[in-house]
Each structure stands twice: as C-alpha cells, then as structure tokens.
Design a protein around this motif. Structure first.
Motif, PDB file in Angstrom:
ATOM      1  N   ALA A 167      -9.496   5.320   5.179  1.00 34.59           N
ATOM      2  CA  ALA A 167      -8.410   6.215   5.136  1.00 34.59           C
ATOM      3  C   ALA A 167      -8.773   7.320   6.069  1.00 34.59           C
TER       4      ALA A 167
ATOM      5  N   HIS B 150       0.763  -1.133   0.118  1.00 34.20           N
ATOM      6  CA  HIS B 150      -0.119   0.098   0.112  1.00 34.20           C
ATOM      7  C   HIS B 150       0.775   1.251  -0.009  1.00 34.20           C
TER       8      HIS B 150
ATOM      9  N   LYS C  16      -4.085   3.483   3.993  1.00 34.28           N
ATOM     10  CA  LYS C  16      -4.914   4.165   2.893  1.00 34.28           C
ATOM     11  C   LYS C  16      -4.826   5.729   3.301  1.00 34.28           C
TER      12      LYS C  16
ATOM     13  N   ALA D  70      -7.224   4.343  -2.614  1.00 32.70           N
ATOM     14  CA  ALA D  70      -6.872   4.261  -1.205  1.00 32.70           C
ATOM     15  C   ALA D  70      -8.438   3.525  -0.736  1.00 32.70           C
ATOM     16  N   SER D  71      -9.111   4.467   0.228  1.00 34.39           N
ATOM     17  CA  SER D  71     -10.214   3.912   0.721  1.00 34.39           C
ATOM     18  C   SER D  71     -11.089   4.640   1.565  1.00 34.39           C
TER      19      SER D  71
ATOM     20  N   CYS E 286     -10.989   7.007  -3.494  1.00 34.67           N
ATOM     21  CA  CYS E 286     -11.492   6.687  -1.941  1.00 34.67           C
ATOM     22  C   CYS E 286     -12.780   5.893  -1.791  1.00 34.67           C
TER      23      CYS E 286
END
Length: 258
Positions: free
Chosen positions: A141, A110, A152, A137-138, A177
């Motif tokens: 995060a 990552h 993230k 990412a996500s 994200c």
C-alpha cells in the motif's frame, strides 16, 4: 459470546485469525469459496477449541457472494462483533501484461467487497456501540506497485477515514499491512516465492498477534515487524519513481519471464 466473521478463512492469515480468535473463545463465521475446505476447517476448530463455528461459502469477486456476507453481517439476531476482511488475491505479471478483466476482479475483491462488508458490519455495530473491523491490506500500500499496491493503498485510506468517522461510537477499525507472509497467496497467483530470501518472510500467527496488539492500543494502521516498519518509513522518503523501479525489479524475482 463474541462472534468473529473472517473472510478468506481457510488458509494463511485468515486461518491464523480463526485459530487465534477461536482459542480466545470467539464463535466463528468462516467465509471462503471452497465448501469442502470450509467444512474441514470448521470441524478442526470446533474440536480444537470447543467453539461454535458457522460456515458461509461465498465468492467475494461476485455480487451474490458479497450480498450473502452482507446479509449475515446485518443479521441482528446473530450479531457479529469482529469482522476480518482478509480475502485477497494477486495477479502474476505487471499491469501492462495482465488482462484488464483480471485486474477488475481483484479490485472488486480488494475494494468493493471491503467497502460493502465494512459498511454492513459498522452499521450494525454502531447500533450496539461495540465492534471491531480489521481490513487486511499490505506494505505494498505504501509502494507504487500496479493495481495490487493501489488497491491496498485504498484499503488503508478507506479504513483510516471510516475509523475517524466512527470515533466515539464504540466501533474501532484497523488496516493490517503485513509484508511477505508464508501463505498460499503466491502459489495461487503463479508466483515463484522461493526466490525471496528467508529474512523477508513473516509468520502468519505472529502477524495476527501484532495486529491484535495494535488494535488494543487503538491504532488504525498495523505494520508487523521492525523490518517492514523501516521499509514503510523508507518508502515515505524515497522518490516514488525510484521505489517504483525497485518494486518492478522485485516483482521480476517472482516471475523470470518479466
């Protein structure tokens, strides 16, 4: 011809990027660990969209794998115009239950891989004054959720920082994200995704559409869907200890042993 390199390209969000960019006429460089699956994916994309598709087998948790993709991104004879850093993984369980070696492997994938591949791509793109980098990412995060969320969050801040440095160079970066997306991610991590309600899930193709729209609008962070935008906004105002407790409870929905 525009060329896009996508990591984690044989499933989930990575495969959705490959389909969308292939449909848009991009030549593709597909990166993943499974050579047979890469070959099958490439053959399907060539037949479906009539574009050039190159395969690059690489394990981005290993130095040799990262170095191979770095070299491809720096190849001035075959320039890459779009980099999608999509490859990712998760660990089943909470930080205190997961072996440190597994957490370090996730950080390499990552963080280190994203840093090195972004550096290789942006360096070449700045010379041509043209290029795009999407780092996946996500929404995790924005929420305290162990090493996954922390890694993230690093991806988001790193992308925002490099985007600011690259302003005016012709190179743009965006951190994508998404929330929960129906992919193989959870099964590979041994998580029981069936415990989540249907409303929590996003479609991978819709996520890619939202990402490319936000990239065209020159945004540096993309959070697809209104419901996840609201979740991120809420996370910014709720005390972190409360959100951490809620996040831990949500994690137990994936793993009843926790």
């Amino acid at each position: 011809m525009t060329t896009s390199l996508i990591t984690g390209a044989t499933s989930g969000i990575g495969a959705a990027f490959a389909r969308r960019l292939g449909a848009d006429g991009h030549g593709l460089v597909l990166v993943a660990r499974d050579e047979r699956r890469l070959a099958a994916t490439a053959a399907d994309l060539r037949q479906r969209y009539g574009v050039e598709v190159e395969v690059l087998p690489a394990d981005l948790t290993e130095d040799d794998g990262i170095a191979a993709v770095e070299a491809r991104l720096r190849d001035r004879a075959r320039p890459v115009d779009v980099l999608v850093n999509n490859a990712g993984a998760g660990n089943r369980g909470t930080f205190l239950d997961v072996p440190v070696a597994d957490e370090l492997r996730m950080l390499k994938l990552h963080c280190e891989a994203v840093l090195r591949l972004t550096a290789a791509a942006v360096g070449a793109m700045r010379e041509r004054r043209y290029g795009f980098v999407v780092n996946v990412a996500s929404v995790a995060a924005f929420m305290p959720r162990g090493t996954y969320g922390a890694s993230k969050a690093w991806v988001v801040r790193f992308t925002e920082g490099v985007a600011a440095e690259a302003a005016g160079s012709g190179v743009r970066l965006l951190a994508l994200c998404p929330g929960f997306v129906r992919t193989e991610f959870h099964a590979r991590a041994g998580m029981d995704a069936g415990r989540l309600p249907a409303v929590a899930w996003l479609d991978a193709d819709a996520v890619v559409t939202a990402c490319l729209r936000d990239l065209a609008l020159r945004r540096t962070v993309s959070v697809p869907s209104v419901r996840y935008k609201l979740a991120v906004a809420l996370a910014r105002h709720v005390p972190s200890r409360l959100y951490a407790a809620a996040s831990t409870r949500a994690g137990r929905r994936f793993d009843p042993k926790l």
